[in-house]
Design an enzyme around this catalytic site. Sequence first.
Site, PDB file in Angstrom:
ATOM      1  N   SER A  13       0.839  -1.191   0.000  1.00 18.82           N
ATOM      2  CA  SER A  13       0.000   0.000   0.000  1.00 18.82           C
ATOM      3  C   SER A  13       0.877   1.245   0.000  1.00 18.82           C
ATOM      4  O   SER A  13       2.070   1.196   0.303  1.00 18.82           O
ATOM      5  CB  SER A  13      -0.932   0.021   1.220  1.00 18.82           C
ATOM      6  OG  SER A  13      -0.188   0.204   2.409  1.00 18.82           O
ATOM      7  N   GLY A  14       0.241   2.363  -0.344  1.00 18.00           N
ATOM      8  CA  GLY A  14       0.928   3.648  -0.302  1.00 18.00           C
ATOM      9  C   GLY A  14       0.007   4.670   0.322  1.00 18.00           C
ATOM     10  O   GLY A  14      -1.201   4.458   0.430  1.00 18.00           O
ATOM     11  N   ARG A  15       0.586   5.805   0.738  1.00 18.42           N
ATOM     12  CA  ARG A  15      -0.259   6.853   1.319  1.00 18.42           C
ATOM     13  C   ARG A  15       0.467   8.182   1.251  1.00 18.42           C
ATOM     14  O   ARG A  15       1.698   8.226   1.102  1.00 18.42           O
ATOM     15  CB  ARG A  15      -0.623   6.541   2.768  1.00 18.42           C
ATOM     16  CG  ARG A  15       0.552   6.537   3.735  1.00 18.42           C
ATOM     17  CD  ARG A  15       1.109   5.157   3.917  1.00 18.42           C
ATOM     18  NE  ARG A  15       2.270   5.136   4.788  1.00 18.42           N
ATOM     19  CZ  ARG A  15       2.205   5.099   6.111  1.00 18.42           C
ATOM     20  NH1 ARG A  15       1.036   5.127   6.717  1.00 18.42           N
ATOM     21  NH2 ARG A  15       3.303   5.044   6.835  1.00 18.42           N
ATOM     22  N   ASP A 237      12.963   3.444   1.607  1.00 14.98           N
ATOM     23  CA  ASP A 237      12.119   3.569   2.805  1.00 14.98           C
ATOM     24  C   ASP A 237      12.880   3.272   4.092  1.00 14.98           C
ATOM     25  O   ASP A 237      12.655   3.920   5.119  1.00 14.98           O
ATOM     26  CB  ASP A 237      10.841   2.733   2.695  1.00 14.98           C
ATOM     27  CG  ASP A 237      11.071   1.295   2.257  1.00 14.98           C
ATOM     28  OD1 ASP A 237      12.230   0.826   2.249  1.00 14.98           O
ATOM     29  OD2 ASP A 237      10.080   0.634   1.890  1.00 14.98           O
ATOM     30  N   THR A 238      13.813   2.320   4.044  1.00 20.41           N
ATOM     31  CA  THR A 238      14.581   2.031   5.259  1.00 20.41           C
ATOM     32  C   THR A 238      15.501   3.190   5.614  1.00 20.41           C
ATOM     33  O   THR A 238      15.732   3.485   6.782  1.00 20.41           O
ATOM     34  CB  THR A 238      15.403   0.745   5.101  1.00 20.41           C
ATOM     35  OG1 THR A 238      14.560  -0.286   4.594  1.00 20.41           O
ATOM     36  CG2 THR A 238      15.984   0.295   6.426  1.00 20.41           C
ATOM     37  N   THR A 259       6.900  -5.217   5.991  1.00 22.28           N
ATOM     38  CA  THR A 259       6.912  -6.378   5.100  1.00 22.28           C
ATOM     39  C   THR A 259       8.262  -7.068   5.187  1.00 22.28           C
ATOM     40  O   THR A 259       8.362  -8.291   5.212  1.00 22.28           O
ATOM     41  CB  THR A 259       6.626  -5.933   3.651  1.00 22.28           C
ATOM     42  OG1 THR A 259       5.340  -5.305   3.613  1.00 22.28           O
ATOM     43  CG2 THR A 259       6.627  -7.123   2.710  1.00 22.28           C
ATOM     44  N   ASN A 296      18.930  -7.871   5.621  1.00 21.78           N
ATOM     45  CA  ASN A 296      17.527  -7.991   5.218  1.00 21.78           C
ATOM     46  C   ASN A 296      16.963  -9.304   5.743  1.00 21.78           C
ATOM     47  O   ASN A 296      17.507 -10.375   5.461  1.00 21.78           O
ATOM     48  CB  ASN A 296      17.422  -7.986   3.684  1.00 21.78           C
ATOM     49  CG  ASN A 296      17.588  -6.603   3.105  1.00 21.78           C
ATOM     50  OD1 ASN A 296      16.658  -5.824   3.076  1.00 21.78           O
ATOM     51  ND2 ASN A 296      18.786  -6.297   2.644  1.00 21.78           N
TER      52      ASN A 296
END
Length: 472
Positions: A13-15, A237-238, A259, A296
Amino acid sequence: MKYYAAIDMGASSGRLMLGWLENGKFQLEEVHRFENGMVKKDGELCWEFDRIYKEIVTALKKCKEIGKIPCSLGVDTWGVDFVLLDKDENIVGNTVGYRDHRTDGMDEEVYKIISLEDLYARTGIQKAIFNTVYQLMAVKQQHPEYFEQAETLLYVPDYFHYLLTGQKVNEYTEATTGQLINAETCEYDWELIEKLGYPKKIFQKVVMPGTSLGNLRPELAAEIGYDLEVVVPATHDTGSAVLAVPANDDDFVYISSGTWSLMGVERKTADTSARSCELNFTNEGGYDRRFRYLKNIMGLWMIQSIRHEANDAYSFSEIVDLAEAEKDFPSRVEANDECFLSPANMTEEVKDYCRRTGQKVPENFGQLSTVIYTSLADCYAQTVKELEEITGRTYSRIHIVGGGSNAEYLNILTARACHKEVHAGPGEGTAIGNIAAQMIKSGEFASVEAARDNIHESFGIKVYDAEGNRIK
């Protein structure tokens, strides 16, 4: 009030999140959320970037509707994936995602040219079959005509920044995940790229988090009804999540939990030693040319998958209750085994793993869940030991940021398995880090340290002792 917008895009998902400072405290508001995920196209697992871009435009329009117009915007996403553009700015081929199997066997093709050890010594990036270096080898082997047509390579957040501004750059933290950036120079390793036979012209100028790309394309500004500045955050993102870790000492290990679980420490220099390669740690780029020295780990993808395979019949709190009821179930899996990356059926893959390794096979959803949760915690504990070995020091606590920090059951298991304090939160770590980079650029925060101090004061951090008891 100055508002800042983060387009925070995950693999499901995104926002658009708005952030601002009010009475000295960091505030957050979700304005728009949309679905994301890979779909089959021509037999390949692909992203729907056209649809996602429309969602971004919709989100920007909503900001005006609620009367909170941002002064700047930055996009962050997952790593390694990219698009190729031709001379007319059209995408070449499909927008293939990292879980597609086109990279099967591509590691061996790369190693015919450069060994794994030499590749690691140059880039410091861990072996993962979906890294850009292997994806590009798949293009070279399977679709050489794409390289003939391609003029530009843009990683996913770079592509959305391009759609917003018309500017083509490769942001540093994202580019490092591709395994083509030299760990010493923090620039593309042109000798490596030439050896591999990838066209040098497609790679763009590397820019650092905090770089301004200017304003929106005029036609887009007209469509949404206002203009703003686009500032690249740590677009991986990390990288943004680590910027949001609410601590300024160096006595901790972090987990960016979602995730994927990305577990490591922040360092000033890369470790590209043979031992680091053997332990499969990575030296991804961080804010201000720091390195995210991490591993990871498969993360909550496994839980998300079995839940979906059960037709989403259970809430996550119900899953935890079922797992707790079966907490004595003894079987474990290696959470980082490649068999769990993109199986046809995660439930069956976990059962098959237990069967193959001579362990009890989980028979119900609770047993399946407890196998995954406890295996993740055990993987975290092993990773802490390896980090302490290679850095030659002991860490007192673990900071968990991101959506997974809300998984209290896993926090408790992690504290017990690692025998360390766990500090959980903030849950919106990636969006906070994205916005913090913009705030540092605009002068709202004087430094990374000031931003982290504010994040610590603004968001409730849960603390568990080494036995898993909640103490704050």
